[in-house]
Design a protein around this motif. Sequence first.
Motif, PDB file in Angstrom:
ATOM      1  N   GLY A  93      -5.848  -6.690  -4.032  1.00 57.45           N
ATOM      2  CA  GLY A  93      -5.225  -5.385  -3.838  1.00 57.45           C
ATOM      3  C   GLY A  93      -3.809  -5.623  -3.359  1.00 57.45           C
ATOM      4  O   GLY A  93      -3.499  -6.715  -2.852  1.00 57.45           O
ATOM      5  N   SER A  94      -2.914  -4.630  -3.541  1.00 60.57           N
ATOM      6  CA  SER A  94      -1.561  -4.847  -3.017  1.00 60.57           C
ATOM      7  C   SER A  94      -1.567  -4.726  -1.501  1.00 60.57           C
ATOM      8  O   SER A  94      -0.655  -5.190  -0.826  1.00 60.57           O
ATOM      9  CB  SER A  94      -0.534  -3.921  -3.668  1.00 60.57           C
ATOM     10  OG  SER A  94      -0.818  -2.583  -3.407  1.00 60.57           O
ATOM     11  N   ASP A  95      -2.613  -4.131  -0.941  1.00 58.67           N
ATOM     12  CA  ASP A  95      -2.830  -4.165   0.510  1.00 58.67           C
ATOM     13  C   ASP A  95      -2.634  -5.571   1.044  1.00 58.67           C
ATOM     14  O   ASP A  95      -2.029  -5.773   2.092  1.00 58.67           O
ATOM     15  CB  ASP A  95      -4.313  -3.824   0.818  1.00 58.67           C
ATOM     16  CG  ASP A  95      -4.509  -2.353   1.082  1.00 58.67           C
ATOM     17  OD1 ASP A  95      -3.536  -1.599   0.969  1.00 58.67           O
ATOM     18  OD2 ASP A  95      -5.654  -1.980   1.387  1.00 58.67           O
ATOM     19  N   PHE A 119       2.004   4.925   4.876  1.00 61.29           N
ATOM     20  CA  PHE A 119       0.754   4.207   4.633  1.00 61.29           C
ATOM     21  C   PHE A 119       0.304   3.491   5.917  1.00 61.29           C
ATOM     22  O   PHE A 119       1.103   2.827   6.582  1.00 61.29           O
ATOM     23  CB  PHE A 119       1.004   3.200   3.508  1.00 61.29           C
ATOM     24  CG  PHE A 119      -0.231   2.661   2.850  1.00 61.29           C
ATOM     25  CD1 PHE A 119      -1.258   3.498   2.462  1.00 61.29           C
ATOM     26  CD2 PHE A 119      -0.348   1.291   2.600  1.00 61.29           C
ATOM     27  CE1 PHE A 119      -2.388   2.993   1.835  1.00 61.29           C
ATOM     28  CE2 PHE A 119      -1.471   0.781   1.969  1.00 61.29           C
ATOM     29  CZ  PHE A 119      -2.489   1.636   1.593  1.00 61.29           C
ATOM     30  N   ASN A 166       3.141   7.367   0.567  1.00 60.10           N
ATOM     31  CA  ASN A 166       1.802   7.920   0.712  1.00 60.10           C
ATOM     32  C   ASN A 166       1.628   8.127   2.209  1.00 60.10           C
ATOM     33  O   ASN A 166       1.826   7.168   2.947  1.00 60.10           O
ATOM     34  CB  ASN A 166       0.772   6.906   0.178  1.00 60.10           C
ATOM     35  CG  ASN A 166      -0.664   7.348   0.415  1.00 60.10           C
ATOM     36  OD1 ASN A 166      -0.913   8.502   0.768  1.00 60.10           O
ATOM     37  ND2 ASN A 166      -1.602   6.440   0.238  1.00 60.10           N
ATOM     38  N   ASP A 193       7.101  -0.803  -1.253  1.00 61.35           N
ATOM     39  CA  ASP A 193       5.714  -0.607  -1.667  1.00 61.35           C
ATOM     40  C   ASP A 193       5.701   0.427  -2.795  1.00 61.35           C
ATOM     41  O   ASP A 193       5.932   1.610  -2.574  1.00 61.35           O
ATOM     42  CB  ASP A 193       4.898  -0.124  -0.465  1.00 61.35           C
ATOM     43  CG  ASP A 193       3.415   0.049  -0.807  1.00 61.35           C
ATOM     44  OD1 ASP A 193       3.057   0.005  -1.995  1.00 61.35           O
ATOM     45  OD2 ASP A 193       2.620   0.250   0.133  1.00 61.35           O
ATOM     46  N   ALA A 195       3.155   1.331  -5.005  1.00 62.48           N
ATOM     47  CA  ALA A 195       1.784   1.491  -5.497  1.00 62.48           C
ATOM     48  C   ALA A 195       1.689   2.583  -6.579  1.00 62.48           C
ATOM     49  O   ALA A 195       0.807   2.541  -7.430  1.00 62.48           O
ATOM     50  CB  ALA A 195       0.848   1.818  -4.340  1.00 62.48           C
ATOM     51  N   TYR A 196       2.643   3.529  -6.540  1.00 61.78           N
ATOM     52  CA  TYR A 196       2.602   4.648  -7.512  1.00 61.78           C
ATOM     53  C   TYR A 196       3.731   4.534  -8.533  1.00 61.78           C
ATOM     54  O   TYR A 196       4.137   5.531  -9.131  1.00 61.78           O
ATOM     55  CB  TYR A 196       2.653   5.983  -6.756  1.00 61.78           C
ATOM     56  CG  TYR A 196       1.508   6.092  -5.781  1.00 61.78           C
ATOM     57  CD1 TYR A 196       0.255   6.504  -6.202  1.00 61.78           C
ATOM     58  CD2 TYR A 196       1.668   5.701  -4.453  1.00 61.78           C
ATOM     59  CE1 TYR A 196      -0.815   6.536  -5.329  1.00 61.78           C
ATOM     60  CE2 TYR A 196       0.599   5.728  -3.563  1.00 61.78           C
ATOM     61  CZ  TYR A 196      -0.640   6.145  -4.017  1.00 61.78           C
ATOM     62  OH  TYR A 196      -1.700   6.169  -3.148  1.00 61.78           O
ATOM     63  N   THR A 224       0.386  -2.458  -7.822  1.00 59.42           N
ATOM     64  CA  THR A 224      -1.069  -2.578  -7.830  1.00 59.42           C
ATOM     65  C   THR A 224      -1.706  -2.167  -9.157  1.00 59.42           C
ATOM     66  O   THR A 224      -1.120  -1.410  -9.930  1.00 59.42           O
ATOM     67  CB  THR A 224      -1.665  -1.711  -6.694  1.00 59.42           C
ATOM     68  OG1 THR A 224      -3.079  -1.899  -6.670  1.00 59.42           O
ATOM     69  CG2 THR A 224      -1.360  -0.235  -6.886  1.00 59.42           C
ATOM     70  N   SER A 226      -4.606  -0.736  -8.802  1.00 56.60           N
ATOM     71  CA  SER A 226      -5.590   0.210  -8.252  1.00 56.60           C
ATOM     72  C   SER A 226      -5.351   1.663  -8.644  1.00 56.60           C
ATOM     73  O   SER A 226      -6.284   2.457  -8.631  1.00 56.60           O
ATOM     74  CB  SER A 226      -5.581   0.162  -6.725  1.00 56.60           C
ATOM     75  OG  SER A 226      -6.044  -1.064  -6.257  1.00 56.60           O
ATOM     76  N   LYS A 227      -4.126   2.031  -8.934  1.00 53.13           N
ATOM     77  CA  LYS A 227      -3.848   3.443  -9.105  1.00 53.13           C
ATOM     78  C   LYS A 227      -3.797   3.791 -10.592  1.00 53.13           C
ATOM     79  O   LYS A 227      -4.824   4.069 -11.177  1.00 53.13           O
ATOM     80  CB  LYS A 227      -2.567   3.798  -8.339  1.00 53.13           C
ATOM     81  CG  LYS A 227      -2.615   3.385  -6.854  1.00 53.13           C
ATOM     82  CD  LYS A 227      -3.524   4.276  -6.027  1.00 53.13           C
ATOM     83  CE  LYS A 227      -4.010   3.695  -4.721  1.00 53.13           C
ATOM     84  NZ  LYS A 227      -3.044   3.316  -3.708  1.00 53.13           N
ATOM     85  N   ARG A 235      -9.980  -4.773  -6.743  1.00 54.20           N
ATOM     86  CA  ARG A 235      -9.016  -5.289  -5.765  1.00 54.20           C
ATOM     87  C   ARG A 235      -8.045  -6.284  -6.383  1.00 54.20           C
ATOM     88  O   ARG A 235      -8.244  -7.495  -6.325  1.00 54.20           O
ATOM     89  CB  ARG A 235      -9.728  -5.944  -4.555  1.00 54.20           C
ATOM     90  CG  ARG A 235     -10.872  -5.169  -3.962  1.00 54.20           C
ATOM     91  CD  ARG A 235     -10.472  -3.781  -3.509  1.00 54.20           C
ATOM     92  NE  ARG A 235      -9.379  -3.800  -2.555  1.00 54.20           N
ATOM     93  CZ  ARG A 235      -8.241  -3.111  -2.727  1.00 54.20           C
ATOM     94  NH1 ARG A 235      -8.037  -2.363  -3.808  1.00 54.20           N
ATOM     95  NH2 ARG A 235      -7.307  -3.158  -1.832  1.00 54.20           N
TER      96      ARG A 235
HETATM   97  C1  PLP Z   1      -3.130   2.703  -2.610  1.00 54.57           C
HETATM   98  C2  PLP Z   1      -1.924   2.142  -1.954  1.00 54.57           C
HETATM   99  C3  PLP Z   1      -1.699   0.759  -1.861  1.00 54.57           C
HETATM  100  C4  PLP Z   1      -2.548  -0.337  -2.344  1.00 54.57           C
HETATM  101  O1  PLP Z   1      -3.762  -0.245  -2.697  1.00 54.57           O
HETATM  102  P1  PLP Z   1      -4.522  -1.536  -3.222  1.00 54.57           P
HETATM  103  O2  PLP Z   1      -5.761  -0.957  -3.738  1.00 54.57           O
HETATM  104  O3  PLP Z   1      -4.723  -2.435  -2.052  1.00 54.57           O
HETATM  105  O4  PLP Z   1      -3.657  -2.174  -4.258  1.00 54.57           O
HETATM  106  C5  PLP Z   1      -0.537   0.311  -1.284  1.00 54.57           C
HETATM  107  N1  PLP Z   1       0.360   1.149  -0.807  1.00 54.57           N
HETATM  108  C6  PLP Z   1       0.208   2.471  -0.870  1.00 54.57           C
HETATM  109  C7  PLP Z   1       1.270   3.335  -0.352  1.00 54.57           C
HETATM  110  C8  PLP Z   1      -0.952   3.007  -1.428  1.00 54.57           C
HETATM  111  O5  PLP Z   1      -1.118   4.324  -1.449  1.00 54.57           O
END
Ligand code: PLP
Length: 367
Positions: A93-95, A119, A166, A193, A195-196, A224, A226-227, A235
């Motif tokens: 995940g980018s987390d 976030f 976010n 970051d 993610a979107y 990521t 994920s989105k 992940r």
């Molecule tokens: C969803 C999100 C992520 C990362 O989500 P991962 O599932 O870990 O890739 C990162 N930053 C923001 C702002 C997000 O909303």
Amino acid sequence: MEFFASAKKNLAKVKNYQPGKPIEEVEREYGLKNAIKMASNENALGPSPKALAAIRKNLPKIHRYPDGNCFYLRNKLSKVLGVSAESIVFGNGSDEILVFAVRTFVGPGDEVIIADPTFMIYEIATQVEDGSIVKIPMRNFHYDLDGMKGCINHKTKLIFLANPDNPVGTTISEKDLLKFLKEVPQNIVVVLDEAYYEFAKGTKGYPDSIRFLSDFKNIIIARTFSKAYGLSGLRIGFGIANPNIAYALNKVREPFNVNLLAQAAAIAALDDTAHLQKTLQMVLAGRRYLSGELKTMGLRVVDTATNFILVDMGTDANQVHEKLLQKGIIIRPMSVWGLKTFIRVTIGKPAENNKFLTALNKILKRS
Ligand SMILES: *Cc1c(COP(=O)(O)O)cnc(C)c1O
């Protein structure tokens, strides 16, 4: 729960991340079927069929460790993004990329600058490393970049900019971002970051941050699967940075952090541009529709470049959340962020958007 006495003292103050409730849990608790989740900014269309096929094809190989270097995905992504292979770091995940950044640059007493609200992971990861968070309130739901810059001192190690943010959904423009990056000392690392990114890309003034990598050696771009790519459950995310930063980030990365199925699925997802287009079409149309309808209901809607909308209910959002749950609709109340009257709702399929609107209308009329 009591804090175990010999655990590191700084962990006592670490906030626990509260995720959106899983569908199964809501159905079980409320005795429902067919609950819908509009809480975690996932892709309502699901994963790409090509990604699913790649996963099936790779299932017989899961007795083997994955490729710790993500060789094929790295090469593919390097071509798609036009960056060198060694400037990419992969994460669970980018987390995990965000956590790597904190682990690499932040120690006890160091400072990390973030916006408020933003976030949660930035703050949590910083607290784990015993660093201090400096929060700069947003102004009318936009980053106060001058305010952030004003807080820089000799302890500052990292600055997180979620673009788009976010839970807010607004963007930082290319012009403002460039001005900021020019003013921040080069020894301070700025994490962008994104993610979107896929949803925000078409927004007027939204930066093409990869182009900044040659001028700014101190940025990490986090993206990521994920989105928009619909692979949250696997992940997988990645960071793009100057190879020297990537090299440092790889020191704190565990060797097999990205699993085998995720690597295969991500490659296939990158190839499935039709699925991505379909996703973007659904989200952009749904965003316009939902925003319009919510405004017609007299609610304040924050401008968004993402697949979610921040909306002011004008009343206690926890109660709205609870009543929506009773109707099998999962959204996120924003009280954890201190926005007590706001909810964040993820754009769903047209039928889900309508189910949400109908339920919300009933709930708000009665309260
Ligand atoms: C969803 C999100 C992520 C990362 O989500 P991962 O599932 O870990 O890739 C990162 N930053 C923001 C702002 C997000 O909303």
